[in-house]
Design an enzyme around this catalytic site. Structure first.
Site, mmCIF file in Angstrom:
data_model
loop_
_atom_site.group_PDB
_atom_site.id
_atom_site.type_symbol
_atom_site.label_atom_id
_atom_site.label_comp_id
_atom_site.label_asym_id
_atom_site.label_seq_id
_atom_site.Cartn_x
_atom_site.Cartn_y
_atom_site.Cartn_z
ATOM 1 N N LYS A 76 1.060 -0.991 -0.165
ATOM 2 C CA LYS A 76 -0.004 -0.079 -0.189
ATOM 3 C C LYS A 76 0.877 1.322 0.119
ATOM 4 O O LYS A 76 1.839 1.211 0.761
ATOM 5 C CB LYS A 76 -0.831 0.084 1.223
ATOM 6 C CG LYS A 76 -2.115 1.193 1.298
ATOM 7 C CD LYS A 76 -2.818 1.055 2.375
ATOM 8 C CE LYS A 76 -4.101 1.882 2.425
ATOM 9 N NZ LYS A 76 -4.911 1.998 3.487
ATOM 10 N N SER A 151 -9.971 2.205 2.577
ATOM 11 C CA SER A 151 -9.218 2.793 1.716
ATOM 12 C C SER A 151 -8.079 1.890 0.880
ATOM 13 O O SER A 151 -7.450 2.472 -0.070
ATOM 14 C CB SER A 151 -8.333 3.814 2.745
ATOM 15 O OG SER A 151 -7.371 3.285 3.652
ATOM 16 N N SER A 175 -10.320 -0.091 6.889
ATOM 17 C CA SER A 175 -9.778 0.103 5.688
ATOM 18 C C SER A 175 -9.052 -1.296 5.054
ATOM 19 O O SER A 175 -8.681 -1.119 3.851
ATOM 20 C CB SER A 175 -8.812 1.340 5.495
ATOM 21 O OG SER A 175 -9.551 2.484 5.237
#
Lengths: 484, 95
Positions: A76, A151, A175
């Site tokens: 990420k 997210s 998330s």
């Protein structure tokens, strides 16, 4: 090749069925082929990946290496990676080449794994649909009209589309679990403090936790083995031994006590989603688990409480983005205040600005007791609800989300309706507990996620419970047709 | 809970965020809607409840006050918007 699990890939490398360089090139080609549509990566790092693969091949040839040596992974874009842009999905950090590695990245490097690139995400991890990314939305591989969740939407989409074997995410209010549910993959948010937050760009420091996003529970256990552990550089990281998370996967579930919070099956839950979760619970009964209805009476307060604590902490954390030391700076500032205000006004997107402002308001003179202090008190009540529940049951189960993936723009006008899509995940962060999402069916052609919540440091049990379900069901093996 | 234009301007100033005049009504509407959501907290009596500081009730760990990081000024300043002689440059603060 791209349907292999992490342990199958590790076996293939050891048996010399393929080299890490070949495996890495294979995934880089798949990214090239598919990611134009999906947009799950912000930065792909082919040269670095192939260099790491070559180094891994040398290790493997010498008979060395561990479970993840030579295996390509996606990270990420919230984890700082030395020498590689770390944007956090924001224009503010579009030019930010991180000067050091996050501990998580350091650990993967030490394990000899290969980084394919950095995945797309909601800006500064604030969002539930990936619509707030400066780099454009990520598409859900199951249906390009649908959001991937957020997210960690890029991390979920790339694993679902099998353009990366596994990825990392972070979870502040859902998330990891929510995008895992929406993309039909397995995601684990560990106990707060289990994985170092050093070098992981902070959103809400008392809630943020990194975790693995994978195709099944066994892969998540393998990833967690590498990610977990004490780090002196994170003052909230806990100094507790890390067990081998793969060791308990095969334990039988006979006698497992599952709590079903009535608040998670109440009004607001999609009917077909409820049926999917019911069917999953029945599988657990067949495996010998017993079911008990429980109550988490303060569930309705989780979202309101979170939207004080998270914005307050984000307004503080994001004050470091000031246009002075790194990141975006506006053109021709007339004075220092103009430099701050325009750099931040131009560098941050709408949702981030909204949350900073809510936080600044909640922390402003005269409001602290009514907002932040009150929220921390309610947080205690929410945490106590779980403590009581875990005195009676081993794990708690329910839906990860109230509905399957929604369409782009569907919740665009009202931030609050977007916030409510995290209604079942947020309380877990407030309490600091570990939680998972595993694929548990399809609703209107889109994946449904079963959430499994455990007691503190009970990740091994969560993974065992998820793994046993995945031995008797095949939802986790299903994927979007185009990418199989 | 409803914020006025002046409230939004004040909060934006506190947060050092420039927002433009036409954006203010939208911020006022959205922030008001978030604060209304948050209002639900006030229905709970929290008298005597200790605010939660850490999910696992652990105290902040301390470390010895010794230097553990080497100097990497050049590396860190290489990504800064403007530097000179090892200093970060900002517009003139003192006349």
């Amino acid at each position: 090749m791209h349907n292999k699990t992490l342990s199958e890939l590790a076996q293939g490398l050891r048996e010399k069925a393929f080299s890490s360089a070949e495996l890495t090139q294979y995934y880089l080609d798949r990214i090239q082929q598919h990611d134009g549509n999906l947009n799950s990566f912000i930065t792909v790092t082919p040269e670095r990946a192939l260099a790491q693969a070559k180094a891994a091949d040398a290790l493997l040839a010498a008979g060395k290496g561990e479970a993840l040596t030579g295996i390509p992974l996606a990270q990420k874009d919230i984890f700082c990676t030395d020498g590689v842009r770390t944007s956090c999905g924001s224009k503010m950090l579009d030019n930010f080449i991180a000067p050091y590695n996050a501990t998580v990245i350091e650990k993967f490097n030490r394990a000899g794994s290969v980084m394919l690139g950095k995945t797309n995400m909601d800006e500064f991890a604030m969002g539930s649909s990936n619509e707030t990314s400066f780099y454009g939305t990520v598409k859900n591989p199951w249906d390009l009209q649908a959001v991937p969740g957020g997210s960690s939407g890029g991390s979920a989409a790339c694993v679902a589309a099998r353009i990366a074997p596994a990825s990392t995410g972070t979870d502040t209010g859902g998330s990891i679990r929510q995008p895992a549910a929406l993309c039909g993959i397995t995601g684990l948010k560990p106990t707060y403090g289990r994985i170092s937050r050093y070098g992981m760009i902070a959103f809400a420091s008392s809630l943020d936790q990194a975790g693995p996003m994978t195709r099944n529970a066994e892969d998540a256990a393998i990833m967690l083995n590498t990610m977990a552990g004490f780090d002196a550089r994170d003052s909230t990281c806990l100094d507790k031994p890390v067990p081998d998370y793969t060791a308990d996967l095969d334990n039988r579930l006979q006698g497992l006590k599952i709590g079903l919070p009535k608040e998670y099956f109440a009004e607001g839950l999609d009917g077909a989603m409820a049926s999917a979760i019911d069917a999953a619970i029945k599988e657990y009964q067949k495996l010998g688990a017993t079911i008990k209805e429980i109550s988490l009476p303060n569930t309705h307060l989780a979202v309101p409480t979170y939207y004080v604590i998270a914005p307050a902490e984000c307004s503080s954390n994001l004050s470091r983005m000031d246009g002075v030391r790194f990141g975006y700076r506006c053109e021709n500032p007339v004075d220092l205040e103009d430099l701050y205000k325009r750099s931040r006004g131009e560098g941050f997107g709408e949702e981030v600005k909204r949350r900073i402002m809510v936080g600044a308001y909640a922390l402003s003179a005269g409001y602290y007791d009514a907002y932040y202090l009150k929220a921390q008190q309610i947080r205690q009540l929410i945490s106590d609800d779980f403590k009581k529940a875990f005195a009676e049951v081993d794990v708690i189960m329910g839906p990860t989300t109230p509905e399957p993936a929604f369409n782009f723009g569907e919740k665009g006008n009202d931030p609050v309706s977007m916030y409510l899509s995290d209604i079942y995940t947020i309380a877990v962060n407030l309490a600091g507990l570990p939680g998972m999402s595993v694929p548990a069916g399809m609703v209107n052609g889109r994946p449904a996620g079963l959430q499994i919540i455990g007691n503190y440091f009970d990740e091994a049990r969560l993974l065992n419970v998820a793994h046993q379900y995945q031995q008797v069901t095949d939802w986790h093996q299903q994927g979007p047709e185009k990418y199989l | 809970m409803s914020l006025e234009k002046a409230d939004v301007e004040k909060i934006a100033h506190l947060a050092r965020l420039q927002i433009t005049e036409p954006e203010i009504p939208e911020y006022a509407r959205n922030l008001s809607s978030i604060l209304s959501l948050v209002e639900q907290m006030s229905s709970v009596d929290t008298t005597g409840i200790t605010p939660m500081a850490h999910p696992l009730e652990v105290a902040q760990r301390l470390r010895a006050d010794v230097v553990t990081e080497g100097n990497q000024r050049e590396k860190f300043q290489a990504i800064a918007p403007a530097t000179e002689n090892g200093l970060f440059l900002v517009p003139k603060v003192i006349e």
